[in-house]
Design an enzyme around this catalytic site. Structure first.
Site, PDB file in Angstrom:
ATOM      1  N   ASP A 280       0.852  -1.325   0.118  1.00 35.77           N
ATOM      2  CA  ASP A 280      -0.034   0.087  -0.209  1.00 35.77           C
ATOM      3  C   ASP A 280       0.824   1.121   0.027  1.00 35.77           C
ATOM      4  O   ASP A 280       0.663   2.083  -0.666  1.00 35.77           O
ATOM      5  CB  ASP A 280      -0.892   0.210   1.382  1.00 35.77           C
ATOM      6  CG  ASP A 280      -2.119  -0.887   1.074  1.00 35.77           C
ATOM      7  OD1 ASP A 280      -2.703  -0.940   0.124  1.00 35.77           O
ATOM      8  OD2 ASP A 280      -2.756  -1.283   2.133  1.00 35.77           O
ATOM      9  N   VAL A 281       1.848   1.411   0.764  1.00 36.75           N
ATOM     10  CA  VAL A 281       2.759   2.423   1.038  1.00 36.75           C
ATOM     11  C   VAL A 281       3.590   2.772  -0.451  1.00 36.75           C
ATOM     12  O   VAL A 281       3.570   3.778  -0.884  1.00 36.75           O
ATOM     13  CB  VAL A 281       3.691   2.157   1.883  1.00 36.75           C
ATOM     14  CG1 VAL A 281       4.884   3.339   1.920  1.00 36.75           C
ATOM     15  CG2 VAL A 281       3.211   2.041   3.204  1.00 36.75           C
TER      16      VAL A 281
END
Length: 393
Positions: free
Chosen positions: A174-175
């Site tokens: 996600d990051v």
């Protein structure tokens, strides 16, 4: 001039953040760091899923997870199934420079908020869609970081040899996807500034992960072989791993022969640098087991922190394996000011890693409470379309 008074890179940019959980909200928070005004749209009553992803919880009952990705935003709750709220959402999209969403492909069409509709209504809009597996055959698949770490190969190379596959200790995919989304949005804004044309930007978790596997992916493509887990060791460099010392582990990252000679000399064994088994990096990789045995026998004489001081003095990259608290303390000791307060009784924020000399990032403000700015934002959306969003809504 006080740096807080300096212009910000994205002054005047309005972002409509319709995204949830982490990748989209974190991309929007990064744009807010750069000076954009970000309106976070959430479901009435429940809000973003991460508001309830705890413990731990903040003093107001909101999960700390939510705070990690929603700093410096205006809060607006809209029920897209309600005609008036859907109209307010379309008006927000029509006024925005950027729209970020992570709905399943096609899900926003019934509200007139799909990429084609939103750009037709606002020709300069950069509409960023974030999905798990793209808008083609993968459109039906829900995208969660943990699943993508599994199917995307990251877990297969994480962990100890012979042990079970492991995920990274944070929602890393996600990051990474958030950073890809931010990069693509900034590129699209640059194009819009030159031409006036908005466009549809797409990123997906699986592609962002595959693009982040760098040398591991390249090695597979070069050889046809799948890499496996190596614990803290590097497949192509040695010593590049954690080594046992007295009372703990030391992370050592020797990237070239000069650094290895400095390491051997500091350990009181300069002859290791001339040993045919260890003279070059390929030699050290081929004889890693013997190398580690030689190094750890000497490292046993001091602690990780003791060796860090001695080895850093001769430019050998190394450091103790810190806890998160120790990592924050270390960054503080280096003058990086890693933590910034955002108000009494609110969870502090990790400071943006971006440093710009002429257009510094904005000081963050506390993440919004659910619909915190709803009344003012609805009034603004009901008013003249050329009226800018007041910075103190």
């Amino acid at each position: 001039m006080d740096r807080t008074d300096l212009p910000k890179p994205l002054d005047g940019v309005l972002v409509a953040d319709f995204s949830r959980v982490l990748a989209g909200p974190l991309a929007a928070a990064t744009l807010a760091d750069l000076g954009a005004r970000v309106v976070k749209v959430e479901r009435p009553g429940a809000g973003d899923d991460t508001r309830s992803w705890g413990p731990p919880f903040a003093a107001d009952g909101t999960a700390a997870y939510f705070d990690a990705a929603n700093r410096s935003k205006y809060g607006l709750a809209l029920d897209l199934s309600a005609p008036d709220d859907a109209e307010a959402a379309r008006e927000l999209a029509a006024r925005a420079d950027v729209l970020i969403e992570n709905f399943r492909p096609g899900a926003l069409a019934k509200y007139g908020l799909d990429p084609a509709s939103s750009i037709a209504a606002n020709a300069g809009l950069v509409h960023c869609s974030i999905t798990g597996f793209g808008s083609g055959e993968g459109a039906r698949l829900p995208g969660y970081d943990f699943v993508v770490q599994a199917v995307g190969g990251l877990m297969s190379i994480t962990g100890e040899p012979g042990g079970p596959p492991l995920k990274a200790g944070v929602a890393l995919v996600d990051v990474l996807t958030a950073k890809d989304a931010t990069t693509a949005i900034l590129a699209a804004l640059r194009h819009r500034d030159r031409t006036g044309e908005g466009q549809h930007v797409e990123v997906n978790l699986l592609s962002s992960l595959l693009g982040s596997l760098v040398n591991q992916a390249s090695g597979h493509l070069a050889t046809g072989r799948d890499p496996g887990p190596m614990g803290n060791r590097h497949p192509s460099i040695a010593p590049y791993e954690t080594l046992a010392c007295r009372d703990g582990l030391l992370a050592v990252a020797v990237g070239n022969d000069r650094q290895f000679r400095a390491l051997a000399t500091a350990l009181g064994a300069p002859e290791l640098a001339d040993d045919p088994r260890f003279a070059t990096n390929p030699d050290r990789v081929a004889h890693r087991t013997e190398l580690v045995k030689e190094l750890e026998a000497r490292l046993a004489g001091d602690t990780p922190r003791g060796w860090t001081e001695r080895l850093s003095a001769v430019s050998v990259p190394c450091g103790p394996v810190n806890t998160l608290g120790e990592a924050i303390e270390f960054a503080s000791e280096l003058g990086l000011d890693p933590i910034v307060p955002v108000g009494a009784d609110r969870v502090p924020q990790v400071r943006s890693p971006l440093r710009l000399s002429r257009t510094p990032v904005a000081e963050p403000t506390a993440p919004p409470r659910l619909d915190e700015h709803g009344a003012q934002l609805r009034e603004w959306l009901a008013g003249p379309s050329d009226q800018p969003l007041h910075p103190h809504v």
